[in-house]
Each structure stands twice: as C-alpha cells, then as structure tokens.
Motif scaffolding. Structure first.
Motif, PDB file in Angstrom:
ATOM      1  N   HIS A 125       3.070 -33.106  18.058  1.00 39.91           N
ATOM      2  CA  HIS A 125       3.114 -32.348  19.334  1.00 39.91           C
ATOM      3  C   HIS A 125       4.465 -31.755  19.802  1.00 39.91           C
ATOM      4  O   HIS A 125       5.088 -31.332  20.681  1.00 39.91           O
ATOM      5  CB  HIS A 125       2.790 -33.446  20.354  1.00 39.91           C
ATOM      6  N   ALA A 126       5.345 -31.849  18.576  1.00 41.58           N
ATOM      7  CA  ALA A 126       6.800 -31.347  18.587  1.00 41.58           C
ATOM      8  C   ALA A 126       6.775 -30.312  19.306  1.00 41.58           C
ATOM      9  O   ALA A 126       7.711 -29.873  20.134  1.00 41.58           O
ATOM     10  CB  ALA A 126       7.436 -31.418  17.375  1.00 41.58           C
ATOM     11  N   GLN A 127       6.073 -29.056  18.850  1.00 36.14           N
ATOM     12  CA  GLN A 127       6.180 -27.769  19.351  1.00 36.14           C
ATOM     13  C   GLN A 127       5.767 -27.499  20.743  1.00 36.14           C
ATOM     14  O   GLN A 127       6.542 -26.745  21.597  1.00 36.14           O
ATOM     15  CB  GLN A 127       5.449 -26.636  18.509  1.00 36.14           C
ATOM     16  N   THR A 128       4.856 -28.256  21.409  1.00 34.90           N
ATOM     17  CA  THR A 128       4.385 -28.264  22.718  1.00 34.90           C
ATOM     18  C   THR A 128       5.575 -28.784  23.527  1.00 34.90           C
ATOM     19  O   THR A 128       5.805 -28.081  24.661  1.00 34.90           O
ATOM     20  CB  THR A 128       3.128 -29.277  22.691  1.00 34.90           C
ATOM     21  N   LEU A 129       6.128 -29.729  23.209  1.00 34.32           N
ATOM     22  CA  LEU A 129       7.290 -30.521  24.028  1.00 34.32           C
ATOM     23  C   LEU A 129       8.702 -29.542  23.829  1.00 34.32           C
ATOM     24  O   LEU A 129       9.332 -29.282  24.895  1.00 34.32           O
ATOM     25  CB  LEU A 129       7.612 -31.644  23.338  1.00 34.32           C
ATOM     26  N   LEU A 130       8.974 -28.978  22.864  1.00 38.09           N
ATOM     27  CA  LEU A 130      10.023 -28.150  22.639  1.00 38.09           C
ATOM     28  C   LEU A 130       9.832 -26.712  23.546  1.00 38.09           C
ATOM     29  O   LEU A 130      10.753 -26.582  24.076  1.00 38.09           O
ATOM     30  CB  LEU A 130      10.377 -27.718  21.203  1.00 38.09           C
ATOM     31  N   ASP A 131       8.603 -26.371  23.442  1.00 37.47           N
ATOM     32  CA  ASP A 131       8.314 -25.195  24.306  1.00 37.47           C
ATOM     33  C   ASP A 131       8.406 -25.326  25.744  1.00 37.47           C
ATOM     34  O   ASP A 131       8.552 -24.449  26.468  1.00 37.47           O
ATOM     35  CB  ASP A 131       6.972 -24.536  23.984  1.00 37.47           C
ATOM     36  N   ASP A 132       8.380 -26.494  26.167  1.00 37.80           N
ATOM     37  CA  ASP A 132       8.537 -26.993  27.746  1.00 37.80           C
ATOM     38  C   ASP A 132       9.754 -27.144  28.199  1.00 37.80           C
ATOM     39  O   ASP A 132       9.926 -26.895  29.293  1.00 37.80           O
ATOM     40  CB  ASP A 132       7.433 -28.268  27.679  1.00 37.80           C
ATOM     41  N   ILE A 133      10.825 -27.130  27.000  1.00 36.64           N
ATOM     42  CA  ILE A 133      12.190 -27.428  27.528  1.00 36.64           C
ATOM     43  C   ILE A 133      12.717 -26.313  28.664  1.00 36.64           C
ATOM     44  O   ILE A 133      13.431 -26.846  29.466  1.00 36.64           O
ATOM     45  CB  ILE A 133      13.072 -27.520  26.167  1.00 36.64           C
ATOM     46  N   PRO A 134      12.442 -25.163  28.397  1.00 39.67           N
ATOM     47  CA  PRO A 134      12.970 -23.943  29.293  1.00 39.67           C
ATOM     48  C   PRO A 134      12.479 -24.318  30.789  1.00 39.67           C
ATOM     49  O   PRO A 134      12.978 -23.564  31.795  1.00 39.67           O
ATOM     50  CB  PRO A 134      12.588 -22.750  28.698  1.00 39.67           C
ATOM     51  N   ASN A 135      11.418 -24.825  30.920  1.00 33.80           N
ATOM     52  CA  ASN A 135      11.002 -25.142  32.077  1.00 33.80           C
ATOM     53  C   ASN A 135      11.731 -26.137  33.106  1.00 33.80           C
ATOM     54  O   ASN A 135      11.688 -25.911  34.291  1.00 33.80           O
ATOM     55  CB  ASN A 135       9.417 -25.715  32.147  1.00 33.80           C
ATOM     56  N   TYR A 136      12.525 -26.684  32.329  1.00 33.23           N
ATOM     57  CA  TYR A 136      13.336 -27.781  33.194  1.00 33.23           C
ATOM     58  C   TYR A 136      14.956 -27.605  33.012  1.00 33.23           C
ATOM     59  O   TYR A 136      15.656 -28.157  33.661  1.00 33.23           O
ATOM     60  CB  TYR A 136      13.093 -29.382  33.085  1.00 33.23           C
TER      61      TYR A 136
END
Length: 106
Positions: free
Chosen positions: A78-89
């Motif tokens: 799930h690394a890419q999913t979580l990394l892709d979410d970083i710019p949201n916060y």
C-alpha cells in the motif's frame, strides 16, 4: 513490539493539515494495514519547551506492530497509495521514519 513513527519537521510557513492527517490519512493507513496493526496514534507538536517556541516537529504519526517484518509486509503493498495521499495534508514531503523497539509500556 515495535513502533513506526513518522516525524514531520516544523517548517516556517509550512502547511500541515492536522485535521486531515488525523481523520483521513491515519485511518486510511490503519485500514490498509489490517490485522497486522496493533494500534496507532498521532501527536501534534505544541512547542519546544519554552512558551512560544515552535516545536521541532509539527506532528508525529505512530503505528504499533509485533515486528519490523510485520510492518514491511503490511506497508509495502500500500506504499504508493499512502505516498500519493501526502500532498493532501502537507507540502513538506513524506517525513522522517523512525522504527523503534518498545522496551517499557505503562
């Protein structure tokens, strides 16, 4: 037991959305990690000790796992999913990771 901590440094004029991080990102990670995850928490930095001093870290997310291998097995798919979410916060990147062994718990 091990703790995986993600430390987000305080940055002058940096953006960190603690509401999003605590109510969306961390619960997303917890769901993705599934049964391997033993617990999680979030710390939001207040100051560096003396009043009115910026904290060294604006936030820290913590995950508990039985072993480092259990963490890697849960995280990697799930690394890419979580990394892709970083710019949201945050606009400050993916933070610094510290994996530590828990020796004492009260």
């Amino acid at each position: 037991m091990i703790k995986v901590s993600i430390l987000y440094p305080h940055r002058q004029n940096g953006r960190f959305d603690s509401e999003y991080y605590t109510t969306r990102h961390m619960p997303l990670a917890a769901r993705l990690f599934g049964a391997a995850l033993r617990g999680w928490s979030v710390d939001i930095g207040i100051n560096a000790g003396p009043p009115d001093t910026p904290p060294p870290y604006v936030a820290a997310g913590h995950f508990l796992f039985d072993t480092a291998d259990a963490f890697y097995a849960a995280f990697q798919p799930h690394a890419q999913t979580l990394l892709d979410d970083i710019p949201n916060y945050t606009d400050g990147g993916n933070g610094t990771i510290l994996i530590s062994e828990i020796k004492v718990s009260v």
